[in-house]
Motif scaffolding. Structure first.
Motif, PDB file in Angstrom:
ATOM      1  N   GLY A  44       0.851  -1.188   0.000  1.00 16.12           N
ATOM      2  CA  GLY A  44       0.000   0.000   0.000  1.00 16.12           C
ATOM      3  C   GLY A  44       0.879   1.228   0.000  1.00 16.12           C
TER       4      GLY A  44
ATOM      5  N   TYR B 234      -8.057  -3.942  -1.077  1.00 15.15           N
ATOM      6  CA  TYR B 234      -8.046  -3.344   0.255  1.00 15.15           C
ATOM      7  C   TYR B 234      -7.532  -4.358   1.265  1.00 15.15           C
ATOM      8  CZ  TYR B 234     -11.603  -1.020  -2.563  1.00 15.15           C
ATOM      9  OH  TYR B 234     -12.284  -0.423  -3.597  1.00 15.15           O
TER      10      TYR B 234
ATOM     11  N   TYR C  64     -15.248   0.687  -2.233  1.00 17.39           N
ATOM     12  CA  TYR C  64     -14.331   1.813  -2.434  1.00 17.39           C
ATOM     13  C   TYR C  64     -14.785   3.017  -1.619  1.00 17.39           C
ATOM     14  CZ  TYR C  64     -11.700   5.408  -4.971  1.00 17.39           C
ATOM     15  OH  TYR C  64     -10.884   6.455  -5.302  1.00 17.39           O
TER      16      TYR C  64
ATOM     17  N   VAL D 154     -14.003   2.529   2.055  1.00 12.59           N
ATOM     18  CA  VAL D 154     -12.572   2.662   2.324  1.00 12.59           C
ATOM     19  C   VAL D 154     -12.167   4.132   2.242  1.00 12.59           C
ATOM     20  CG1 VAL D 154     -10.250   2.068   1.532  1.00 12.59           C
ATOM     21  CG2 VAL D 154     -12.022   0.302   1.624  1.00 12.59           C
TER      22      VAL D 154
ATOM     23  N   HIS E  95      -8.989   0.053   6.405  1.00 15.71           N
ATOM     24  CA  HIS E  95      -8.276  -0.538   5.273  1.00 15.71           C
ATOM     25  C   HIS E  95      -7.325   0.467   4.626  1.00 15.71           C
ATOM     26  CE1 HIS E  95     -11.783  -3.241   5.504  1.00 15.71           C
ATOM     27  NE2 HIS E  95     -10.924  -4.151   5.068  1.00 15.71           N
TER      28      HIS E  95
ATOM     29  N   GLU F 101      -5.676   1.189   0.710  1.00 20.29           N
ATOM     30  CA  GLU F 101      -5.711   0.811  -0.704  1.00 20.29           C
ATOM     31  C   GLU F 101      -4.382   0.121  -0.978  1.00 20.29           C
ATOM     32  OE1 GLU F 101      -6.719   3.745  -3.616  1.00 20.29           O
ATOM     33  OE2 GLU F 101      -8.481   4.419  -2.506  1.00 20.29           O
TER      34      GLU F 101
ATOM     35  N   GLN G 197      -6.213   5.344   4.774  1.00 24.45           N
ATOM     36  CA  GLN G 197      -6.409   4.440   3.630  1.00 24.45           C
ATOM     37  C   GLN G 197      -5.299   4.612   2.587  1.00 24.45           C
ATOM     38  OE1 GLN G 197      -8.299   7.061   4.490  1.00 24.45           O
ATOM     39  NE2 GLN G 197      -9.388   7.953   2.763  1.00 24.45           N
TER      40      GLN G 197
ATOM     41  N   ALA H 270     -10.655  -5.013  -5.161  1.00 25.29           N
ATOM     42  CA  ALA H 270     -11.457  -3.820  -5.448  1.00 25.29           C
ATOM     43  C   ALA H 270     -12.424  -4.101  -6.591  1.00 25.29           C
ATOM     44  CB  ALA H 270     -10.545  -2.646  -5.798  1.00 25.29           C
TER      45      ALA H 270
END
Length: 182
Positions: free
Chosen positions: A9, A33, A43, A46, A53, A55, A94, A140
């Motif tokens: 991430g 996520y 989405y 998040v 979470h 991304e 995120q 996702a």
């Protein structure tokens, strides 16, 4: 061929997905996520910052052609690991810099890599990348997969992703998929 999975991430997943897709030995890159407490988040959920979470991208790679250390090097090239809960205009947990390890070897390699970066003063500030065990990865929504490929002229993408691709292409020219070599 036996493949392995790495999960990273580093801000918006669109910005991390595109560079990894150019690396030889990478078989697939899936946006999703990880690291939160809500099952099957959307989405929108998040992006609210309330699910916990990040991304992330899940990178499937051939360890006979590309090492985990190689992937770490790409990851730390395409985002700023010194920004806590932020990458450029994207702010919130995120968008945190995080490595979600799949086994102890990955954890050890990631932690050692971060220590080496800090010891070498690779950045002006200390690396704040979190290293945590991957519990669950949620893929996702379909329209987020291959996003830059499908939307290269979208304003956010056209501004933020090309500089990352240029970094990868210049620093890792010897690691690019043959069709990416210019």
């Amino acid at each position: 061929m036996s493949t392995e999975i790495a999960t990273f991430g580093g801000g918006c997943f669109w910005c991390i997905e595109a560079p990894f897709k150019e690396i030889d030995g990478v078989e697939s890159v899936i946006s999703g996520y990880a690291g939160g407490h809500v099952e099957n988040p959307t989405y929108e959920q998040v992006c609210s910052g309330n699910t916990g979470h990040a991304e992330v991208v899940q990178v499937e790679y051939d360890p006979d052609r590309r090492s985990y250390a190689d992937l770490l090097e790409v990851f730390f090239t395409v985002h700023d690991p010194t920004q806590r809960n932020r990458q450029g205009p994207d702010v919130g947990s995120q968008y945190r810099s995080a490595i979600f390890y799949h086994d102890e070897r990955q954890r050890e390699e990631a932690e050692a890599f971060i220590q080496e970066l800090d010891a070498a003063d690779a950045y002006d500030d200390s690396v704040v990348t979190e290293v945590e065990r991957l519990e669950t990865f949620y893929e996702a929504e379909p329209h987020h997969q291959d996003y830059y490929e499908k939307n290269p002229n979208q304003a956010y993408c056209s501004f933020h992703i090309p500089p990352k691709l240029e970094k990868v292409r210049s620093k890792f020219a010897d690691r690019l998929k043959p069709e990416q070599v210019h």
